[in-house]
Structures are given as structure tokens and as C-alpha cells.
Design a protein around this motif. Structure first.
Motif, PDB file in Angstrom:
ATOM      1  N   GLU A 174       0.832  -1.214   0.000  1.00  0.00           N
ATOM      2  CA  GLU A 174       0.000   0.000   0.000  1.00  0.00           C
ATOM      3  C   GLU A 174       0.867   1.265   0.000  1.00  0.00           C
ATOM      4  O   GLU A 174       0.499   2.280  -0.609  1.00  0.00           O
ATOM      5  CB  GLU A 174      -0.971   0.004   1.185  1.00  0.00           C
ATOM      6  CG  GLU A 174      -0.317  -0.143   2.561  1.00  0.00           C
ATOM      7  CD  GLU A 174      -0.175  -1.577   3.004  1.00  0.00           C
ATOM      8  OE1 GLU A 174      -0.070  -1.799   4.231  1.00  0.00           O
ATOM      9  OE2 GLU A 174      -0.165  -2.474   2.134  1.00  0.00           O
ATOM     10  N   ASN A 175       2.034   1.208   0.685  1.00  0.00           N
ATOM     11  CA  ASN A 175       2.950   2.352   0.652  1.00  0.00           C
ATOM     12  C   ASN A 175       3.448   2.587  -0.763  1.00  0.00           C
ATOM     13  O   ASN A 175       3.477   3.724  -1.254  1.00  0.00           O
ATOM     14  CB  ASN A 175       4.157   2.096   1.560  1.00  0.00           C
ATOM     15  CG  ASN A 175       3.770   1.772   2.988  1.00  0.00           C
ATOM     16  OD1 ASN A 175       4.125   0.726   3.499  1.00  0.00           O
ATOM     17  ND2 ASN A 175       3.033   2.661   3.637  1.00  0.00           N
ATOM     18  N   TYR A 176       3.824   1.482  -1.417  1.00  0.00           N
ATOM     19  CA  TYR A 176       4.325   1.586  -2.792  1.00  0.00           C
ATOM     20  C   TYR A 176       3.250   2.130  -3.728  1.00  0.00           C
ATOM     21  O   TYR A 176       3.504   3.015  -4.542  1.00  0.00           O
ATOM     22  CB  TYR A 176       4.800   0.211  -3.277  1.00  0.00           C
ATOM     23  CG  TYR A 176       4.808   0.066  -4.777  1.00  0.00           C
ATOM     24  CD1 TYR A 176       5.731   0.757  -5.570  1.00  0.00           C
ATOM     25  CD2 TYR A 176       3.882  -0.749  -5.427  1.00  0.00           C
ATOM     26  CE1 TYR A 176       5.731   0.639  -6.947  1.00  0.00           C
ATOM     27  CE2 TYR A 176       3.874  -0.876  -6.798  1.00  0.00           C
ATOM     28  CZ  TYR A 176       4.799  -0.189  -7.560  1.00  0.00           C
ATOM     29  OH  TYR A 176       4.785  -0.308  -8.927  1.00  0.00           O
ATOM     30  N   GLU A 177       2.041   1.604  -3.614  1.00  0.00           N
ATOM     31  CA  GLU A 177       0.976   2.032  -4.526  1.00  0.00           C
ATOM     32  C   GLU A 177       0.654   3.511  -4.360  1.00  0.00           C
ATOM     33  O   GLU A 177       0.425   4.236  -5.344  1.00  0.00           O
ATOM     34  CB  GLU A 177      -0.268   1.166  -4.310  1.00  0.00           C
ATOM     35  CG  GLU A 177      -0.075  -0.269  -4.791  1.00  0.00           C
ATOM     36  CD  GLU A 177      -1.261  -1.160  -4.483  1.00  0.00           C
ATOM     37  OE1 GLU A 177      -2.108  -0.743  -3.649  1.00  0.00           O
ATOM     38  OE2 GLU A 177      -1.352  -2.253  -5.072  1.00  0.00           O
ATOM     39  N   THR A 178       0.640   3.970  -3.108  1.00  0.00           N
ATOM     40  CA  THR A 178       0.389   5.399  -2.856  1.00  0.00           C
ATOM     41  C   THR A 178       1.502   6.253  -3.449  1.00  0.00           C
ATOM     42  O   THR A 178       1.249   7.259  -4.125  1.00  0.00           O
ATOM     43  CB  THR A 178       0.280   5.657  -1.343  1.00  0.00           C
ATOM     44  OG1 THR A 178      -0.800   4.893  -0.819  1.00  0.00           O
ATOM     45  CG2 THR A 178       0.054   7.132  -1.062  1.00  0.00           C
ATOM     46  N   TYR A 179       2.724   5.849  -3.200  1.00  0.00           N
ATOM     47  CA  TYR A 179       3.890   6.580  -3.681  1.00  0.00           C
ATOM     48  C   TYR A 179       3.929   6.572  -5.209  1.00  0.00           C
ATOM     49  O   TYR A 179       4.150   7.607  -5.853  1.00  0.00           O
ATOM     50  CB  TYR A 179       5.143   5.919  -3.114  1.00  0.00           C
ATOM     51  CG  TYR A 179       6.424   6.682  -3.329  1.00  0.00           C
ATOM     52  CD1 TYR A 179       6.827   7.657  -2.433  1.00  0.00           C
ATOM     53  CD2 TYR A 179       7.234   6.418  -4.414  1.00  0.00           C
ATOM     54  CE1 TYR A 179       8.010   8.354  -2.613  1.00  0.00           C
ATOM     55  CE2 TYR A 179       8.417   7.112  -4.615  1.00  0.00           C
ATOM     56  CZ  TYR A 179       8.808   8.073  -3.704  1.00  0.00           C
ATOM     57  OH  TYR A 179       9.979   8.764  -3.890  1.00  0.00           O
ATOM     58  N   ALA A 180       3.697   5.393  -5.797  1.00  0.00           N
ATOM     59  CA  ALA A 180       3.777   5.258  -7.254  1.00  0.00           C
ATOM     60  C   ALA A 180       2.723   6.105  -7.951  1.00  0.00           C
ATOM     61  O   ALA A 180       2.994   6.712  -8.994  1.00  0.00           O
ATOM     62  CB  ALA A 180       3.624   3.796  -7.646  1.00  0.00           C
ATOM     63  N   ALA A 181       1.521   6.138  -7.402  1.00  0.00           N
ATOM     64  CA  ALA A 181       0.453   6.908  -8.039  1.00  0.00           C
ATOM     65  C   ALA A 181       0.849   8.374  -8.184  1.00  0.00           C
ATOM     66  O   ALA A 181       0.594   9.007  -9.215  1.00  0.00           O
ATOM     67  CB  ALA A 181      -0.837   6.783  -7.226  1.00  0.00           C
ATOM     68  N   VAL A 182       1.505   8.919  -7.153  1.00  0.00           N
ATOM     69  CA  VAL A 182       1.900  10.334  -7.179  1.00  0.00           C
ATOM     70  C   VAL A 182       3.120  10.549  -8.076  1.00  0.00           C
ATOM     71  O   VAL A 182       3.114  11.401  -8.973  1.00  0.00           O
ATOM     72  CB  VAL A 182       2.196  10.835  -5.748  1.00  0.00           C
ATOM     73  CG1 VAL A 182       2.728  12.266  -5.783  1.00  0.00           C
ATOM     74  CG2 VAL A 182       0.936  10.753  -4.896  1.00  0.00           C
ATOM     75  N   ILE A 183       4.175   9.794  -7.832  1.00  0.00           N
ATOM     76  CA  ILE A 183       5.441  10.024  -8.540  1.00  0.00           C
ATOM     77  C   ILE A 183       5.334   9.658 -10.009  1.00  0.00           C
ATOM     78  O   ILE A 183       5.731  10.440 -10.890  1.00  0.00           O
ATOM     79  CB  ILE A 183       6.586   9.223  -7.874  1.00  0.00           C
ATOM     80  CG1 ILE A 183       6.702   9.599  -6.403  1.00  0.00           C
ATOM     81  CG2 ILE A 183       7.896   9.463  -8.616  1.00  0.00           C
ATOM     82  CD1 ILE A 183       6.906  11.065  -6.136  1.00  0.00           C
ATOM     83  N   GLU A 184       4.789   8.472 -10.306  1.00  0.00           N
ATOM     84  CA  GLU A 184       4.644   8.083 -11.708  1.00  0.00           C
ATOM     85  C   GLU A 184       3.704   9.033 -12.445  1.00  0.00           C
ATOM     86  O   GLU A 184       3.932   9.383 -13.596  1.00  0.00           O
ATOM     87  CB  GLU A 184       4.111   6.653 -11.810  1.00  0.00           C
ATOM     88  CG  GLU A 184       5.146   5.578 -11.570  1.00  0.00           C
ATOM     89  CD  GLU A 184       4.593   4.202 -11.900  1.00  0.00           C
ATOM     90  OE1 GLU A 184       4.045   4.027 -13.006  1.00  0.00           O
ATOM     91  OE2 GLU A 184       4.713   3.312 -11.037  1.00  0.00           O
ATOM     92  N   GLY A 185       2.643   9.423 -11.752  1.00  0.00           N
ATOM     93  CA  GLY A 185       1.703  10.333 -12.379  1.00  0.00           C
ATOM     94  C   GLY A 185       2.377  11.635 -12.777  1.00  0.00           C
ATOM     95  O   GLY A 185       2.152  12.163 -13.881  1.00  0.00           O
TER      96      GLY A 185
END
Length: 411
Positions: free
Chosen positions: A374-385
Motif C-alpha cells: 500500500e505504501n508503494y501504490e500510494t507513492y507510485a500513483a503520485v510520482i509516476e503520475g
């Protein structure tokens, strides 16, 4: 070199005797069932256990006590127990006769389960030759006489099993483990030309994509070019771009880091995922400053800054007189230069900074806490976006792509 025979024994002694005489082993392991009704009695039991007036197998063969041993199983229909017994004998053979001993397995006799266990071990784990007695048949019950041991081709079965094992590793991008599995065939088995070429190609691909996965792009490109083929072409093109050749935009390594992060996620290595996404975000600013403004974040030259910014940035010089910009200051500089990437940073800065704070708790950053999915998914959504928004704004399209998984075996 010693020749060791491991032979399954059932109710019929003649095939076992024929196999031993034909194969002429230096030592025999008789794989038999124990108990009063087991086949163990036919190996060295008293009287005439082989029927009529025929003595036990070892007496018919004239074997001395130091040239044979018995492997007894209590339940000859228990596949796990049979397989375990064969595995234990394999370890004993290595310890007693050395790793170079020639081992031949013959699965003519015994229960079906015993035969299956012996054959499976010879195919999967043991670098053993596999034999079966064949002879003329007058009915469907059994060969009555004239049977002889012949080598059984096991390549197709063995390679199918190894490919299936490799496929499981490839599902998680574990290219080095898949290569190690396939090496069991290329190193330990004498392969025909077609099988050999197929496996060597798969191994080169595993090694190429493992090199790519650990950022050794030079070796990966070399291996893919040597391997060749239509299906390798898109990956070769992507690697050329990543290496600054081909049709490089300069942003290929940023995108490649994102794909690498996805591979770490497939392995459940979320701290590694986040570390790669952080580096991708940092690299994006570095590439933009260097490509568009000629500014290196590791050593900012004041002469390349507008005059109104020089005084401000001169105060950031360290004891060596070098001006080094960390991630946030690099984006701040882009904003002060009026760069579109800087403007996007200003618009998105708050959620990105919040994400970066979460990343700082990782043991691979400044903290000691493991990160979870869940930490990765939250982080990825912001940074990758953000990264994808930047590339879209700049009109950047790369030829980068995710690396193959199971489909590698068909390339």
C-alpha cells in the motif's frame, strides 16, 4: 570411473538378472519393498524366492556382499516415500563413489509407484542414465523372455520439467534463477542439436535481461545483439536509446527506472520499488536541467544561471566551492528558470513532497521501517503520475518497454 546400477525389483527376478548381466555394474542398489511379502526376499532371501528352483538374485549373479545393497521401502505405493528413498541413495552414491560415478537407473521391476519414483528422480534431479528392459511380447501381461535393458530417451521430459520451473521464476522476473534452472540441462546433459540451440538461446536471453535488470545495459545489449531474432529487435532498439544511441530523447533511463520499479513490485520488494521511483524523479530534473539549460546538478556553474539567480545560488556552495542540488532544489531551479517542468512541479509539489516524506521512513532512505504494497501504490500513483505528466507535456515518447516474463522462452 565406477558404474552404479539402481534397479527397481518386483515379483519377477529374470528382468533384474538380465539387466545386471547386460549392464555389468561395479555396484548394485536393489530398490525393493520390505516385509514378508515384499520383493526384498527375491534379492538375497533364503531358498528359492525367484520361483521354481531359482535362488535369489544375488546368488544367480554371484554378487559378493560388498558389491550390492538394498533400498527398502515399507509402502511401495507411497510415491513420496519411494522418491525420498531414491534421493537418499543418490546422496550415498555421491559420498561413497564420488560425484563422477556413472549411475544407471533401470525401472523395469517393482510397483508402478516405485518405477515412477525412480524414473522421475533420474529425470529431474539425478544426472543418471535411464534404462528399461525390452523384449518380445506374446501378451499384455509381461515380457516372458529375451528382455534386454535399453537406454530411454529422457530429454523431452526433462526439458519440459526444467522449462516449467524456469517459467515460474520468469513470472517474477527472476532471470538469474531461470538461467540457473536451464543450466541444469546445458551443463549436465548431452543434448541434441535442436534442444541445445533452444536452451542456449533461452539462457542467453535470461542473462541479457538479468544484466538489463541490474542496469548493466552494455552487456545486455551485447547479449541481445548476439542472440538476434525478430522478437529481440524492439528490446535492442530500446537499449540503444537508453545508451544514448538510436533515437534517444534523453529521458529513456527515467522511464526504464519506472519499469524496473514495477519488476521489483512483482517480487514484493517494495522498498526497492520506492527507491527506484525516487531516483527516476530525481533523474528527470537532472536530465531536464542538463538537456535544456546545460546545468549539471552535481556541479552548478553560476555562469549558466541568469544574473538575478547567481547571488542566491552562490550561497549554496560547499566547502569545496561546488554547488550541488538535491531533488527539491533541482525542481525549484527549473521553476525559477521558467521551465515548463518547473511549473508542473509547483502545481504538484504538495502531494509529491508528502509522498517523499513517506519514502523517508524506508530503510533504504533515512528510516528503519519496511514499506508495504500500500505504501508503494500510494507513492507510485503520485510520482509516476507526475513523471508521465511531464513527459506528455514535453511531447516525449520513448521506445522503452517492460521486459519479458514467461514469453522469453518463446522468443
Amino acid at each position: 570411473m565406477s558404474r552404479i546400477l539402481v534397479i527397481s525389483v518386483g515379483g519377477s527376478c529374470e528382468p533384474v538378472v538380465n539387466a545386471c548381466r547386460e549392464l555389468k555394474p561395479d555396484f548394485v542398489y536393489f530398490f525393493c519393498s520390505g516385509g514378508p511379502k515384499g520383493s526384498s526376499l527375491t534379492v538375497d532371501g533364503p531358498g528359492n524366492p525367484c520361483g521354481d528352483t531359482r535362488k535369489a538374485i544375488v546368488y544367480q549373479l554371484g554378487l559378493q556382499p560388498d558389491t550390492f545393497a538394498k533400498i527398502e521401502v515399507v509402502d511401495p505405493d507411497d510415491l513420496n516415500a519411494c522418491y525420498k528413498a531414491v534421493r537418499e541413495v543418490s546422496a550415498e552414491i555421491t559420498a561413497r563413489f564420488g560425484p563422477d560415478a556413472e549411475v544407471v537407473a533401470n525401472y523395469t521391476g517393482g510397483t508402478k509407484t516405485m518405477s515412477v519414483a525412480l524414473a522421475l528422480f533420474a529425470i529431474i534431479e539425478g544426472n543418471w542414465s535411464l534404462t528399461l528392459n525390452k523384449g518380445p511380447r506374446r501378451d499384455l501381461v509381461k515380457v516372458r523372455a529375451g528382455d534386454m535393458p535399453v537406454l530411454v530417451g529422457k530429454q523431452a521430459v526433462a526439458l519440459t520439467l526444467l522449462r516449467n520451473q524456469a517459467r515460474e521464476f520468469l513470472k517474477h522476473y527472476a532471470y538469474d534463477m531461470a538461467d540457473a534452472v536451464l543450466a541444469q540441462a546445458t551443463v549436465n546433459q548431452l543434448l541434441s542439436g535442436s534442444y541445445q540451440n533452444e536452451l542456449l538461446r533461452a539462457r542467453r536471453l535470461c542473462q541479457a535481461f538479468h544484466s538489463w535488470d541490474v542496469f548493466d545495459h552494455v552487456r545486455a545489449l551485447e547479449l541481445l545483439q548476439v542472440t538476434g531474432g525478430k522478437r529481440c529487435a524492439p528490446f535492442i532498439e530500446a537499449l540503444l536509446d537508453i545508451s544514448g544511441k538510436g533515437r534517444a530523447t534523453g529521458y529513456e533511463q527515467v522511464v526504464d527506472l519506472i519499469f524496473n520499479a514495477h519488476r521489483r513490485a512483482a517480487q514484493g520488494r517494495y522498498d526497492d520499488c520506492v527507491a527506484r521511483l525516487y531516483r527516476a524523479l530525481e533523474m528527470l530534473a537532472q536530465v531536464r536541467l542538463q538537456k535544456e539549460w546545460g546545468i549539471e546538478t552535481g556541479n552548478v556553474e553560476l555562469a549558466k544561471l541568469p544574473e538575478h539567480l547567481r547571488g542566491q545560488y552562490s550561497q549554496l556552495a560547499d566547502a569545496d566551492g561546488r554547488i550541488r542540488l538535491p531533488l527539491r532544489k533541482a525542481y525549484d531551479l527549473l521553476a525559477e528558470l521558467g521551465d515548463p517542468v518547473g511549473r508542473l512541479w509547483q502545481e504538484s509539489q504538495r502531494p509529491i513532497v508528502a509522498a517523499l516524506e513517506g519514502r523517508n521512513s524506508s530503510i533504504l532512505a533515512h528510516g528503519v521501517q519496511p514499506l508495504h504494497r500500500e505504501n508503494y501504490e500510494t507513492y507510485a500513483a503520485v510520482i509516476e503520475g507526475f513523471i508521465r505528466q511531464v513527459l506528455e507535456t514535453l511531447g516525449v515518447k520513448t521506445r522503452c518497454r517492460q521486459l519479458p516474463r514467461e514469453e522469453l522462452l518463446e522468443m
